[in-house]
Design an enzyme around this catalytic site. Structure first.
Site, short mmCIF file in Angstrom:
data_model
loop_
_atom_site.label_atom_id
_atom_site.label_comp_id
_atom_site.label_asym_id
_atom_site.label_seq_id
_atom_site.Cartn_x
_atom_site.Cartn_y
_atom_site.Cartn_z
N LYS A 128 0.84 -1.20 0.00
CA LYS A 128 0.00 0.00 0.00
C LYS A 128 0.88 1.26 0.00
O LYS A 128 0.68 2.17 -0.76
CB LYS A 128 -0.92 -0.03 1.22
CG LYS A 128 -1.81 1.17 1.34
CD LYS A 128 -2.79 1.03 2.49
CE LYS A 128 -3.46 2.35 2.77
NZ LYS A 128 -4.42 2.31 3.87
N GLU A 154 10.53 -4.84 4.34
CA GLU A 154 10.55 -6.24 3.92
C GLU A 154 10.22 -6.38 2.44
O GLU A 154 10.93 -7.04 1.66
CB GLU A 154 9.54 -7.07 4.72
CG GLU A 154 9.85 -7.25 6.18
CD GLU A 154 9.24 -6.17 7.06
OE1 GLU A 154 9.04 -5.03 6.58
OE2 GLU A 154 8.96 -6.46 8.24
N GLY A 188 -4.76 -1.87 4.99
CA GLY A 188 -4.01 -3.03 4.52
C GLY A 188 -4.68 -4.35 4.85
O GLY A 188 -4.81 -5.24 4.00
N ARG A 189 -5.15 -4.48 6.09
CA ARG A 189 -5.73 -5.77 6.52
C ARG A 189 -7.15 -5.99 6.00
O ARG A 189 -7.75 -7.01 6.27
CB ARG A 189 -5.67 -5.89 8.04
CG ARG A 189 -6.22 -4.70 8.80
CD ARG A 189 -5.76 -4.73 10.25
NE ARG A 189 -6.20 -3.54 10.99
CZ ARG A 189 -5.53 -2.40 11.05
NH1 ARG A 189 -4.39 -2.27 10.39
NH2 ARG A 189 -5.99 -1.39 11.76
N GLU A 235 -4.46 -6.28 15.04
CA GLU A 235 -3.92 -4.99 14.61
C GLU A 235 -5.01 -3.92 14.72
O GLU A 235 -4.73 -2.76 15.00
CB GLU A 235 -3.38 -5.09 13.17
CG GLU A 235 -2.44 -3.95 12.80
CD GLU A 235 -1.63 -4.22 11.54
OE1 GLU A 235 -0.57 -4.88 11.64
OE2 GLU A 235 -2.05 -3.80 10.45
N HIS A 273 -6.05 -32.65 18.25
CA HIS A 273 -4.91 -33.46 18.68
C HIS A 273 -3.72 -32.59 19.05
O HIS A 273 -2.61 -33.09 19.22
CB HIS A 273 -4.53 -34.44 17.57
CG HIS A 273 -5.64 -35.37 17.23
ND1 HIS A 273 -5.85 -36.56 17.90
CD2 HIS A 273 -6.66 -35.25 16.35
CE1 HIS A 273 -6.93 -37.15 17.42
NE2 HIS A 273 -7.45 -36.37 16.47
N LYS A 303 9.21 -0.80 13.48
CA LYS A 303 9.79 -0.48 12.17
C LYS A 303 10.91 0.55 12.34
O LYS A 303 11.99 0.41 11.78
CB LYS A 303 8.72 0.13 11.25
CG LYS A 303 7.78 -0.88 10.62
CD LYS A 303 6.91 -0.16 9.59
CE LYS A 303 5.81 -1.06 9.06
NZ LYS A 303 4.86 -0.36 8.18
O1 F6P Z 1 2.16 -4.28 9.86
C1 F6P Z 1 1.90 -2.94 9.63
C2 F6P Z 1 1.40 -2.71 8.27
O2 F6P Z 1 1.30 -1.34 8.07
C3 F6P Z 1 0.07 -3.41 7.98
O3 F6P Z 1 -1.02 -2.71 8.42
C4 F6P Z 1 0.13 -3.58 6.50
O4 F6P Z 1 -0.80 -4.52 6.07
C5 F6P Z 1 1.56 -4.01 6.34
O5 F6P Z 1 2.28 -3.23 7.28
C6 F6P Z 1 2.13 -3.86 4.97
O6 F6P Z 1 2.12 -2.53 4.55
P1 F6P Z 1 2.26 -2.14 3.03
O7 F6P Z 1 1.14 -2.76 2.28
O8 F6P Z 1 2.22 -0.64 3.00
O9 F6P Z 1 3.58 -2.67 2.54
#
Ligand code: F6P
Length: 549
Positions: A211, A217, A271-272, A357, A388, A516
């Site tokens: 987003k 990452e 995002g979620r 979150e 189990h 972060k």
């Molecule tokens: O974990 C924090 C967060 O901002 C989430 O809300 C989001 O889904 C994720 O990082 C990834 O963010 P982006 O889509 O901006 O890479």
């Protein structure tokens, strides 16, 4: 910061005190007592909607308690909050944003305005772009740099840009086409290298989903994957093999992805909650636009149910209230979610982000610290495997763990024998959790195997199950794209209802930012000369890591 939702503190809502009193009054009554005392119990606890049944009868609640919970929702102005969300009001006040994942799956084209602009035409345009692209890839018309068709798709993203698409692609495996879809999320190099080892660059499409397009990452993985690709192909080939999904079109262009290959998303999609947006492109590639559309329209139907159904028959509202009941009046800390299908084995992990979150907050909408519990801890795994693994603790442990059992009447491949066994476990567990096993039943069991009385006395305490463990049962006709859409939307709305009641903002996630920022500083101290001061434990780890390379 413009406040749209009220900021009534949860523990000052009119019904709060009544609920506290009522819990005290009924706390020693068991679920079985409620069944005995309420001949009409199944009339209000058994809810049918579309291809869903939700049964909440196996809970530590009676009609009076349930009515109080419904009043609590009214006290919190839930109805107004729901309307504000659906109409595009900026209810995500701390980020000054509307919350409109529902606009992405609306079943009609009624305008929804954000900053006086109707968002629907843009939603439809992006969907059309996405569907036409996916059709080309699936049909083989979209070619890689050497003229071969795409066979493999790799989604690079994390959090909401990974969990939703990955969960749905797995859940809808039965509906999948020939494209293989993999997911790279973790920044751990081994993770992406394992996946790359299996790939042919000539036939692979990489979908970079972020987003913000600033997530460490995702950008690190995308850069490494691009370098791997360029060892085998030319810069020109990038446009055949890399696409992006983002709100940040400047950054996607800087990364070298053309606007043509970029699928936009709007800042009013969290995002979620984003698998309904272009973030769902890997899903669309895996199952095709028709199934993806059914997923959207299933969710759209749940949206209508949520928006227009009275609270006592409203599935997300009822599940949210039951959860509030345990979280705040019984001090339950966690909720377990057990889908009885392997296809949904990652559903609990997906919901962990959605729920924790969103509602892991400790400041009220008035900006003041709150003094009651909010977000529940979510965990779970697929049944029967979970039986189990951790059911022992639910049956005989010391903690109160409300559970959601999710099952499907029909299997997808038609194996009735196995389906009957699966469903018998599904039903038996909720019955066993509620009924437990008393001393007399243990005695009968031990008598039947001829155990002598002395031995019986020693072993009996360990074989008693106190029972009275609560559960909700969600039984759905069949796992289809549409029913999955409804199920996901059901939990999304449950999150929202709880956030409204707890007087918190469910759609920001400032808590994730601290980690972060700190990781950025520590990275600098690992890679270069350490310049930041740390506590002794952190410093020791830093020097250990620096000396290992
Ligand atoms: O974990 C924090 C967060 O901002 C989430 O809300 C989001 O889904 C994720 O990082 C990834 O963010 P982006 O889509 O901006 O890479």
């Amino acid at each position: 910061m413009q406040k749209i939702l009220n900021n009534k503190s949860f523990d000052e809502l009119k019904t709060w005190k009544d609920l506290v009193d009522h819990q005290k009054k009924i706390k020693d009554k068991s679920i079985l007592d409620h069944f005995k005392n309420e001949p009409e119990r199944m009339d209000y606890t058994w809810l049918e909607w579309d291809d869903f049944v939700v049964d909440f009868s196996k809970n530590r609640i009676d009609k009076k308690g349930f009515n109080l919970l419904l009043k609590l929702a009214d006290n919190a102005d839930l109805k107004t909050a729901i309307e504000s969300q659906f109409k595009g009001a900026k209810i995500n006040a701390t980020e000054n944003r509307a919350v409109l994942h529902t606009a992405l799956r609306t079943l009609d084209t009624t305008p929804i305005f954000v900053d006086e602009i109707d968002v629907i035409p843009k939603v439809k345009a992006t969907q059309e772009k996405m569907f036409s692209f996916c059709k080309k890839v699936i049909s083989g018309q979209w070619k890689g740099y050497s003229g071969k068709s795409i066979t493999h798709v790799v989604n690079i993203g994390i959090g909401g840009s990974d969990l939703g698409p990955a969960m749905v692609v797995e859940a809808l495996a039965h509906y999948k086409n020939h494209l293989d879809v993999s997911f790279i999320s973790n920044v751990e190099g081994d993770h992406h290298e394992e996946i790359l080892e299996e790939l042919n660059p000539e036939t692979t499409l990489f979908v970079i989903v972020s987003k913000t397009f600033t997530t460490q990452e995702t950008l690190s993985n995308a850069k490494s994957v691009r370098s791997w690709f360029l060892k085998q192909a030319s810069e020109k080939a990038i446009s055949n093999h890399f696409i992006a999904v983002s709100t940040n079109l400047e950054m996607t262009t800087d990364f070298g992805i053309s606007i043509e290959n970029t699928f936009p998303m709007e800042d009013w999609v969290g995002g979620r909650f984003s698998l309904w947006s272009a973030v769902g492109i890997s899903i669309c590639l895996a199952v095709g636009p028709d199934h993806y559309n059914n997923l959207l329209s299933g969710a759209g139907k749940m949206d209508l149910h949520f928006r227009y159904t009275s609270f006592e028959k409203n599935l997300p509202v009822v599940l949210a209230l039951i959860s509030v009941w345990y979280n705040n009046f019984w001090n339950a800390e966690s909720e377990v979610i057990i889908p009885y299908t392997q296809y949904l084995k990652n559903f609990p992990a997906y919901l962990q982000q959605g729920i924790m979150e969103s509602n892991g907050k400790s400041v009220g909408r008035d900006g003041k610290p709150i003094n009651y519990q909010t977000g529940t801890i979510i965990w779970g795994a697929s049944g029967t495997n979970a039986q189990h693994a951790f059911f022992q603790l639910i049956h005989q442990g010391t903690k109160l763990i409300p559970s959601d059992f999710i099952g499907f009447k029909k299997s997808l491949k038609g194996n009735k024998k196995h389906q009957f066994k699966l469903l018998s476990n599904f039903i038996a567990q909720t019955e066993a959790l509620m009924k437990g096993k008393n001393k007399l039943e243990v005695k009968e069991e031990l008598d039947s195997i001829g155990m002598d009385i002395n031995e019986q006395e020693k072993i009996t305490p360990f074989k008693i199950f106190e029972g009275n463990k609560p559960s909700n049962t969600i039984l759905i006709d069949k796992l289809t794209p549409s029913s999955l859409g409804k199920l996901i939307a059901l939990y999304e709305h449950k999150i929202f209802v709880q956030g409204v009641i707890w007087n918190i903002y469910s759609y920001d996630q400032w808590g994730v930012e601290l980690g972060k920022q700190l990781a950025g500083k520590i990275l600098k101290d690992i890679e270069g000369k350490p310049k930041y001061s740390h506590d002794p434990s952190t410093s020791k780890f830093l020097s250990l890591i620096r000396s290992s390379f």
